[in-house]
Design an enzyme around this catalytic site. Structure first.
Site: not given
Length: 602
Positions: A228, A231, A246, A318-319, A343, A360
């Site tokens: 998601q 970067d 995304h 990490g979401s 997470n 994480c």
């Protein structure tokens, strides 16, 4: 960094509920029209409808609820009545006196929630997770902002994340999510460009988590990495089997003439916080990031459709799993596929089989040490070339049991307990002391006064006040991170292992994790947290925020605020505070039944 996107279509008109009967499709359309006070007569539509027609998102439970809702609508039921009948377990009483617009939002959110996943009790511990990584050959990894935090890129919803900062740094934004709303960007791209330099590629080094995913790919275990994030660190790491759900900064497009350029051509403007302009027509250039209100594209849906029947392990790293349709991926696979959550917090709307909670990178390090071989070598290579925090563990952490953790907590409390003064044989001339409870409350009140008296540093004072208030309300809560040094992790429950960095507390009475919810006043919104606001392990059926609305509490709060605060026309044109619903392209409830019909297509 995660953004939601979905296709939106249709228009709304004025403030009533109508039925529009057509020969086709067979399921009739539901049409709800909205008019909002304080908008100078200007009408707009807003909806949580984000279920795409792609078949992979279909669910028997969701379809049954949608058909029931449509049937009740055809019989003349209101949205509130539909909520009561289709979702009898949901407490709708707090919405009863609110507008039809709010009722529609709540109904849409309830209808689009993914079905509750049942945990597989075969998999529970950290060692089970290591075994799964060692033996599975088609691992689907879904990553969010948490994998890039250690790179220096801020996440979105944590207490110090992007959304929290945007509220203070850009007070003219109607809502932090408006910065990534396509309609707001078209009207005013400046806030986005003021912020974009913080996440622009080329300034960051991939994290341990990125390299772990690359190692999974190199060892033939990775089916796909759905990220998601925008970067481009996956490409920098060399991951080939990646889907940038995304978008990214790698390409840019002029919003006027459509001319496409390489993302690096706007680098100077981004770093200078200037709005990038097209060299051909001087139109505003937009990076190829999927903003709220834009479709993810067929490529994303094609990959999910292909992968959902191949995957043998899902790992979420990490979401928050709050933005659809990406958040639906863990719910579209076979029910017997094990799932792991890595997470900072547990997620109330997602029942993973194994929860590894904390930073994480710290968790991934321990997994790599346990896997050994090329994974341990990767960690050594990473440490040799990347400067690390002095506190980062250089070896696998010691795993302690819940009882050992309780012993540590008990010893800590004993160490902090003051030694009572010896009693005097002489009669006291002082007045009788208050009860222990009264005395504690008095001391706590003095602490609050002490923490709130100074206004030199509002942020620090707020944080300190939060801690004091938490001690008053929940004196039995213990911060796990405070009790663990960097060389330990704790198996706090059968399926939850907590590492340093976990944003949760431990209830000494119920022996359960409790999410840290910061204190806020009535004018602040809950944009914090990368995950939940309830006790993991408790009944999660009511908290299932998969859309841009984090919870139905946000809907209540926004409706109250709407009546208290006058929003000017510019602010009304974009996102409502806290709602995070799709406001970019016009969409109205007429689309509701059409989406149901689309989803029914085999």
């Amino acid at each position: 960094m995660s953004h939601e996107s979905h296709h939106s279509e249709g228009m709304a008109t004025s403030g009533e509920v109508h039925e529009i009967r057509e020969e086709e499709p067979e399921i009739e359309t539901m049409h709800i029209e909205n008019s909002v006070e304080g908008e100078s007569g200007r009408q707009r539509t807003e909806s949580t409808a984000s279920v795409n027609s792609e078949s992979w998102q279909n669910s028997d439970e969701m379809m049954m609820n949608m058909r029931r809702a449509q049937s009740l609508l055809d019989q003349g039921a209101s949205c509130f009545q539909i909520i009561q009948q289709v979702f009898p377990e949901f407490d709708a009483s707090r919405f009863e006196n609110m507008s039809e617009r709010v009722h529609f939002k709540v109904l849409s959110d309830l209808l689009e929630r993914a079905p509750t996943r049942q945990k597989l009790f075969t998999y529970n511990s950290l060692s089970d997770a290591v075994d799964l990584f060692r033996t599975r050959k088609n691992i689907l990894v879904l990553t969010g902002a948490g994998v890039s935090v250690s790179c220096g890129i801020p996440d979105f919803r944590s207490k110090d994340g992007i959304y929290a900062r945007l509220r203070s740094e850009f007070p003219n934004l109607p809502d932090p999510t408006a910065m990534f709303d396509i309609r707001y960007f078209r009207d005013n791209p400046a806030p986005f460009y003021n912020f974009a330099r913080e996440i622009f590629p080329g300034q960051f080094t991939p994290s341990v988590s990125h390299r772990f995913i690359k190692q999974l790919e190199s060892s033939g275990r990775l089916l796909r990495n759905y990220t998601q994030n925008i970067d481009t660190l996956e490409h920098q790491t060399g991951i080939k089997r990646v889907v940038e759900c995304h978008g990214s900064f790698s390409k840019c497009t002029c919003t006027s003439c459509g001319n496409q350029t390489d993302g690096m051509e706007i680098r100077e403007d981004v770093l200078a916080m200037k709005v990038a302009r097209c060299k051909i027509c001087h139109g505003v250039i937009k990076p190829n990031i999927v903003f709220f209100g834009e479709d993810l594209g067929r490529e994303f849906h094609r990959h999910v459709t292909e992968d959902k029947d191949k995957v043998d392990l899902i790992v979420v790293i990490g979401s928050s799993l709050k933005v659809r349709p990406v958040a639906l991926i863990p719910h579209c696979v076979d029910k017997n596929v094990p799932q792991i959550l890595i997470n900072r917090e547990s997620l109330p709307h997602y029942n993973a089989d194994i929860e590894l909670l904390g930073n994480c990178d710290d968790i991934v390090r321990d997994i790599c040490y346990a896997l050994g071989g090329s994974f341990a070598e990767m960690i050594a290579s990473y440490d040799a070339c990347v400067e690390r925090s002095p506190s980062t563990s250089r070896a696998k952490r010691q795993l302690i049991t819940q009882q050992e953790f309780l012993n540590i907590c008990a010893q800590e409390r004993r160490d902090k307990t003051p030694v009572p003064e010896p009693e005097s044989s002489e009669p006291s001339t002082k007045r009788p002391r208050m009860s222990t409870t009264e005395d504690m409350e008095g001391n706590q009140f003095q602490q609050i006064q002490k923490h709130t008296s100074s206004e030199d540093d509002d942020e620090d004072n707020t944080r300190n006040s939060d801690e004091v208030l938490r001690e008053i309300k929940h004196p039995r809560l213990i911060s796990i991170t405070d009790m663990l040094n960097d060389k330990k992790c704790v198996a706090i429950s059968a399926y939850q292992t907590v590492f340093p960095g976990a944003e949760c507390s431990f209830d000494m009475e119920t022996l359960k994790l409790v999410h840290d919810v910061p204190h806020r006043n009535r004018h602040e919104s809950d944009s914090s947290c990368e995950s939940c606001s309830t006790v993991p392990g408790s009944d999660k059926s009511e908290a299932n925020p998969l859309s841009r609305s984090q919870s139905t509490d946000d809907i209540v709060y926004a409706e109250i605020r709407r009546k208290e605060v006058f929003l000017d026309l510019q602010r009304c044109d974009s996102c409502d505070n806290d709602l995070q619903y799709e406001l970019s392209d016009p969409i109205d409830p007429e689309t509701f039944a059409k989406r149901i019909a689309d989803m029914c297509i085999e």
